[in-house]
Design a protein around this motif. Sequence first.
Motif, PDB file in Angstrom:
ATOM      1  N   GLU A 193       0.844  -1.195   0.000  1.00 13.22           N
ATOM      2  CA  GLU A 193       0.000   0.000   0.000  1.00 13.22           C
ATOM      3  C   GLU A 193       0.877   1.242   0.000  1.00 13.22           C
ATOM      4  N   ILE A 194       0.705   2.082  -1.011  1.00  8.17           N
ATOM      5  CA  ILE A 194       1.435   3.346  -1.106  1.00  8.17           C
ATOM      6  C   ILE A 194       0.412   4.460  -1.282  1.00  8.17           C
ATOM      7  N   GLY A 195       0.251   5.264  -0.243  1.00 12.03           N
ATOM      8  CA  GLY A 195      -0.668   6.387  -0.329  1.00 12.03           C
ATOM      9  C   GLY A 195      -2.083   6.011  -0.700  1.00 12.03           C
ATOM     10  N   GLY A 196      -2.538   4.838  -0.259  1.00 11.91           N
ATOM     11  CA  GLY A 196      -3.901   4.402  -0.529  1.00 11.91           C
ATOM     12  C   GLY A 196      -4.071   3.522  -1.749  1.00 11.91           C
ATOM     13  N   GLU A 197      -3.045   3.396  -2.583  1.00  9.47           N
ATOM     14  CA  GLU A 197      -3.085   2.492  -3.730  1.00  9.47           C
ATOM     15  C   GLU A 197      -2.548   1.141  -3.271  1.00  9.47           C
ATOM     16  N   ILE A 198      -3.211   0.064  -3.645  1.00  6.07           N
ATOM     17  CA  ILE A 198      -2.961  -1.225  -2.999  1.00  6.07           C
ATOM     18  C   ILE A 198      -2.883  -2.364  -4.016  1.00  6.07           C
ATOM     19  N   ALA A 199      -2.001  -3.316  -3.720  1.00  6.61           N
ATOM     20  CA  ALA A 199      -1.994  -4.606  -4.420  1.00  6.61           C
ATOM     21  C   ALA A 199      -1.868  -5.702  -3.370  1.00  6.61           C
ATOM     22  N   VAL A 200      -2.648  -6.767  -3.520  1.00  7.25           N
ATOM     23  CA  VAL A 200      -2.593  -7.887  -2.580  1.00  7.25           C
ATOM     24  C   VAL A 200      -2.429  -9.190  -3.352  1.00  7.25           C
ATOM     25  N   HIS A 201      -1.790 -10.144  -2.668  1.00  6.33           N
ATOM     26  CA  HIS A 201      -1.595 -11.467  -3.263  1.00  6.33           C
ATOM     27  C   HIS A 201      -1.540 -12.495  -2.149  1.00  6.33           C
ATOM     28  N   GLY A 202      -2.027 -13.687  -2.434  1.00  7.35           N
ATOM     29  CA  GLY A 202      -1.970 -14.748  -1.447  1.00  7.35           C
ATOM     30  C   GLY A 202      -2.879 -14.484  -0.264  1.00  7.35           C
ATOM     31  N   ALA A 203      -2.385 -14.787   0.943  1.00  9.77           N
ATOM     32  CA  ALA A 203      -3.208 -14.710   2.152  1.00  9.77           C
ATOM     33  C   ALA A 203      -2.550 -13.838   3.202  1.00  9.77           C
ATOM     34  N   ASN A 204      -3.362 -13.371   4.155  1.00 13.06           N
ATOM     35  CA  ASN A 204      -2.822 -12.586   5.263  1.00 13.06           C
ATOM     36  C   ASN A 204      -2.291 -13.522   6.352  1.00 13.06           C
ATOM     37  N   GLY A 205      -1.889 -12.934   7.477  1.00 13.09           N
ATOM     38  CA  GLY A 205      -1.275 -13.726   8.542  1.00 13.09           C
ATOM     39  C   GLY A 205      -2.195 -14.742   9.175  1.00 13.09           C
ATOM     40  N   ASN A 206      -3.501 -14.587   8.972  1.00 11.78           N
ATOM     41  CA  ASN A 206      -4.473 -15.542   9.498  1.00 11.78           C
ATOM     42  C   ASN A 206      -4.855 -16.605   8.483  1.00 11.78           C
ATOM     43  N   GLY A 207      -4.224 -16.538   7.325  1.00 13.62           N
ATOM     44  CA  GLY A 207      -4.525 -17.508   6.284  1.00 13.62           C
ATOM     45  C   GLY A 207      -5.770 -17.189   5.480  1.00 13.62           C
ATOM     46  N   ASN A 208      -6.295 -15.985   5.641  1.00 17.33           N
ATOM     47  CA  ASN A 208      -7.498 -15.561   4.919  1.00 17.33           C
ATOM     48  C   ASN A 208      -7.160 -14.548   3.834  1.00 17.33           C
ATOM     49  N   LYS A 209      -8.178 -14.205   3.046  1.00 13.96           N
ATOM     50  CA  LYS A 209      -7.983 -13.140   2.081  1.00 13.96           C
ATOM     51  C   LYS A 209      -7.706 -11.830   2.808  1.00 13.96           C
ATOM     52  N   TRP A 210      -7.095 -10.920   2.091  1.00 17.94           N
ATOM     53  CA  TRP A 210      -6.788  -9.614   2.673  1.00 17.94           C
ATOM     54  C   TRP A 210      -8.051  -8.756   2.765  1.00 17.94           C
ATOM     55  N   ARG A 211      -8.140  -7.981   3.810  1.00 15.62           N
ATOM     56  CA  ARG A 211      -9.262  -7.055   3.964  1.00 15.62           C
ATOM     57  C   ARG A 211      -8.757  -5.629   3.759  1.00 15.62           C
ATOM     58  N   ILE A 212      -9.376  -4.920   2.830  1.00 21.90           N
ATOM     59  CA  ILE A 212      -8.999  -3.540   2.554  1.00 21.90           C
ATOM     60  C   ILE A 212     -10.255  -2.675   2.534  1.00 21.90           C
ATOM     61  N   GLY A 213     -10.115  -1.458   2.992  1.00 22.68           N
ATOM     62  CA  GLY A 213     -11.264  -0.584   3.132  1.00 22.68           C
ATOM     63  C   GLY A 213     -11.312   0.512   2.088  1.00 22.68           C
ATOM     64  N   VAL A 214     -12.530   0.981   1.814  1.00 20.79           N
ATOM     65  CA  VAL A 214     -12.775   2.121   0.942  1.00 20.79           C
ATOM     66  C   VAL A 214     -13.274   3.262   1.813  1.00 20.79           C
ATOM     67  N   SER A 215     -12.581   4.382   1.809  1.00 19.98           N
ATOM     68  CA  SER A 215     -12.907   5.495   2.695  1.00 19.98           C
ATOM     69  C   SER A 215     -14.213   6.178   2.310  1.00 19.98           C
ATOM     70  N   VAL A 216     -14.886   6.699   3.310  1.00 15.83           N
ATOM     71  CA  VAL A 216     -16.036   7.563   3.081  1.00 15.83           C
ATOM     72  C   VAL A 216     -15.511   8.875   2.484  1.00 15.83           C
ATOM     73  N   PRO A 217     -16.075   9.336   1.356  1.00 11.36           N
ATOM     74  CA  PRO A 217     -15.541  10.534   0.697  1.00 11.36           C
ATOM     75  C   PRO A 217     -15.979  11.835   1.368  1.00 11.36           C
ATOM     76  N   GLN A 218     -15.474  12.038   2.559  1.00  7.13           N
ATOM     77  CA  GLN A 218     -15.702  13.275   3.293  1.00  7.13           C
ATOM     78  C   GLN A 218     -14.376  13.724   3.885  1.00  7.13           C
ATOM     79  N   PRO A 219     -14.095  15.015   3.871  1.00  9.64           N
ATOM     80  CA  PRO A 219     -12.768  15.495   4.262  1.00  9.64           C
ATOM     81  C   PRO A 219     -12.419  15.320   5.728  1.00  9.64           C
ATOM     82  N   ASP A 220     -13.405  15.245   6.610  1.00  2.24           N
ATOM     83  CA  ASP A 220     -13.116  15.234   8.041  1.00  2.24           C
ATOM     84  C   ASP A 220     -13.478  13.922   8.714  1.00  2.24           C
ATOM     85  N   THR A 221     -13.366  12.838   7.994  1.00  6.38           N
ATOM     86  CA  THR A 221     -13.685  11.539   8.586  1.00  6.38           C
ATOM     87  C   THR A 221     -12.724  10.482   8.094  1.00  6.38           C
ATOM     88  N   ASP A 222     -12.463   9.492   8.938  1.00  6.14           N
ATOM     89  CA  ASP A 222     -11.648   8.338   8.559  1.00  6.14           C
ATOM     90  C   ASP A 222     -12.515   7.086   8.446  1.00  6.14           C
TER      91      ASP A 222
END
Length: 330
Positions: free
Chosen positions: A190-219
């Motif tokens: 992940e570089i500045g919000g751009e992401i590439a994933v492959h294989g599995a995460n540390g729990n052996g599952n698919k990777w979970r990635i989030g899409v931000s709410v498009p508002q300036p004052d919220t995460d």
Amino acid sequence: MKPWKWIFLVFLIVASVMILTENRPKYRQTHNTIFSTVYNITYNSNKDLTHGIHNVMLGVDSTLSMFNTSSLLWNINNGLDNRTNQMFLTIFNMGKAVWESTGGAFDPTVAPLVNAWGFGYKHGTLPTDSQIDSILQFTGFDKIGLDSCNNVVKSDSRVMLDFSAIAKGYAVDAVAEYLKENGVTDYMVEIGGEIAVHGANGNGNKWRIGVSVPQPDTDGLQEILSVTDIAMATSGNYRNYFEKDGVMYGHTINPKTGYPAMNTLLSATVLAPTCAMADATATSFMVMGCDKALEYCTAHPEIQALLIYSKQGNTMDTLCTAGFKTLALE
């Protein structure tokens, strides 16, 4: 056995265990800054690849940055050289392909217009109609090309290239390729919000990635995806804009008109086989708007997208492709 021999044997056993543990594959993380943004990388390896990962990104910066005064692109933009390298050619040709497929919505020659609107170098003043008309005379990806030796040829010396809407995604792909070359099959780059994933995460599952709410004052997150073997990029104006005389101007410039893209689209999140493709396509969608973006996805089934747009009453709604919907967690 003499006592000192027992001590020596125990020491050997402990040292061997420590060495084997250190060389065993494990999930590692590296964080730093590049391109004036933060990167976070997780990968499963028996080697610490931190130094090599950062060097890959420095290599991208030294070729494709329009702000690094020693980069290849800086020299080309400022008429100091017209020679290229393989990385430049890859991005140039990919950019040309996206420019053609999006009908010019993606255009790396838009830099002078971006600067005129006060984003590239933070002028903060609005250009006049005549200034825009003048700049449009030397913008357009059809005004720059390559000769038989792959040297850059401009129809006007003032033509500039800005690969910021694809270079960060390309850097993600370059790091991912470096990890693969070093035997890594499980990673998230992940570089500045751009992401590439492959294989599995540390729990052996698919990777979970989030899409931000498009508002300036919220995460907050609009969606959480469960994915693997895919790249994602998001483009939006909600954190990069300025307001003057009651009008909000986003940073996404329509290359055809020379003015900020005016449509209801707040953010476009794109899933694609490569992050460079996702990056460039997401930027294109911000210019195209919802309807044309969905039409593009229909014509290019390798692209999946989530579009968040504004409605009357200061509310938001979403549109997404069928493929994107299947990856979202409930």
